[in-house]
Write an enzyme that holds these catalytic residues in place. Structure first.
Site, PDB file in Angstrom:
ATOM      1  N   GLY A   1       1.399  16.527  36.129  1.00 53.96           N
ATOM      2  CA  GLY A   1       0.009  15.603  36.519  1.00 53.96           C
ATOM      3  C   GLY A   1      -1.145  15.888  35.598  1.00 53.96           C
TER       4      GLY A   1
ATOM      5  CD  GLU B   1      -2.610  21.964  38.969  1.00 55.59           C
ATOM      6  OE1 GLU B   1      -2.038  20.959  38.461  1.00 55.59           O
ATOM      7  OE2 GLU B   1      -2.191  23.108  39.613  1.00 55.59           O
ATOM      8  CG  ASP B   2      -2.447  17.421  38.989  1.00 56.14           C
ATOM      9  OD1 ASP B   2      -2.498  18.381  39.587  1.00 56.14           O
ATOM     10  OD2 ASP B   2      -1.352  16.628  39.108  1.00 56.14           O
TER      11      ASP B   2
ATOM     12  CG  ASP C   1      -3.884  19.760  48.500  1.00 55.55           C
ATOM     13  OD1 ASP C   1      -4.472  20.534  49.505  1.00 55.55           O
ATOM     14  OD2 ASP C   1      -3.364  18.554  48.496  1.00 55.55           O
TER      15      ASP C   1
ATOM     16  CE  LYS D   1      -6.614  16.388  48.495  1.00 52.26           C
ATOM     17  NZ  LYS D   1      -5.484  15.798  48.931  1.00 52.26           N
TER      18      LYS D   1
ATOM     19  CG  PHE E   1      -1.170  11.502  48.584  1.00 48.48           C
ATOM     20  CD1 PHE E   1      -0.672  12.686  49.031  1.00 48.48           C
ATOM     21  CD2 PHE E   1      -0.650  10.838  47.742  1.00 48.48           C
ATOM     22  CE1 PHE E   1       0.368  13.362  48.134  1.00 48.48           C
ATOM     23  CE2 PHE E   1       0.456  11.418  46.749  1.00 48.48           C
ATOM     24  CZ  PHE E   1       0.987  12.597  47.087  1.00 48.48           C
TER      25      PHE E   1
END
Length: 176
Positions: free
Chosen positions: A45, A100-101, A104, A132, A153
């Site tokens: 990602g 990092e993409d 979460d 997030k 998402f």
């Protein structure tokens, strides 16, 4: 075969993302002035974001990749992190920036920071396209954040659902 997902509205355009990458690249260059860095991209990602970040860094920069996942083909984290491709470079006494993409739950990044610390790097920091925080479980705080997003998402700009949507040139989300 028809896809069941519906793509939501555009949250971040390619221009917005590239501008933010330029700003963060400048900040990283300032923070590590006179030193070198290793950008460690998390596959798959982060690839698009990493390309933007590294173009904006003015330091001596090396790159490597690691693949670790806790998702598989699901929309929610399994909580079990697996490394499927390890780092090939020597990280001893190096400044490592994990690219990092999205952060979460933080489980994968907490695992990676602990995993990489065994190699005695000089420093390990995190640069993420998206944060997030509403879903955070692990005690992980990114050092460089592109954008903060709601609990959706997210897809596009490298982020996928079951290997699809990575090629979207913007950030969106799946509805439903």
């Amino acid at each position: 075969m028809q896809n069941q997902e519906t793509i939501g509205k555009i949250l971040l355009t390619e221009d917005q993302i590239r501008q933010r990458a330029h700003e963060l690249g400048q900040q990283i260059s300032e923070d590590y002035k006179g030193e070198s860095v290793i950008l460690l991209g998390t596959l798959k990602g982060s690839v698009v974001w990493m390309a933007d970040i590294m173009k904006a860094i003015t330091l001596d920069t090396a790159i490597d990749f690691i693949a670790a996942s806790s998702y598989g083909s699901s929309r929610t984290s399994s909580g079990v992190v697996k490394v499927t491709k390890d780092v090939s470079m020597n990280l001893y006494d190096q400044n490592v920036i994990i690219i990092e993409d999205i952060v979460d739950t933080g489980n994968t990044l907490k695992f990676l920071k602990d995993y990489l610390s065994d190699r005695n790097p000089k420093s390990v920091r995190i640069c993420t396209l998206l944060d997030k925080p509403s879903r955070r479980i692990a005690d992980v705080t990114p050092d460089y954040v592109g954008f903060t997003v709601d609990d959706l998402f997210i897809i596009g700009y490298g982020l996928d659902f079951d290997q699809r949507y990575r090629n979207l040139p913007y950030i969106s989300y799946l509805e439903g």
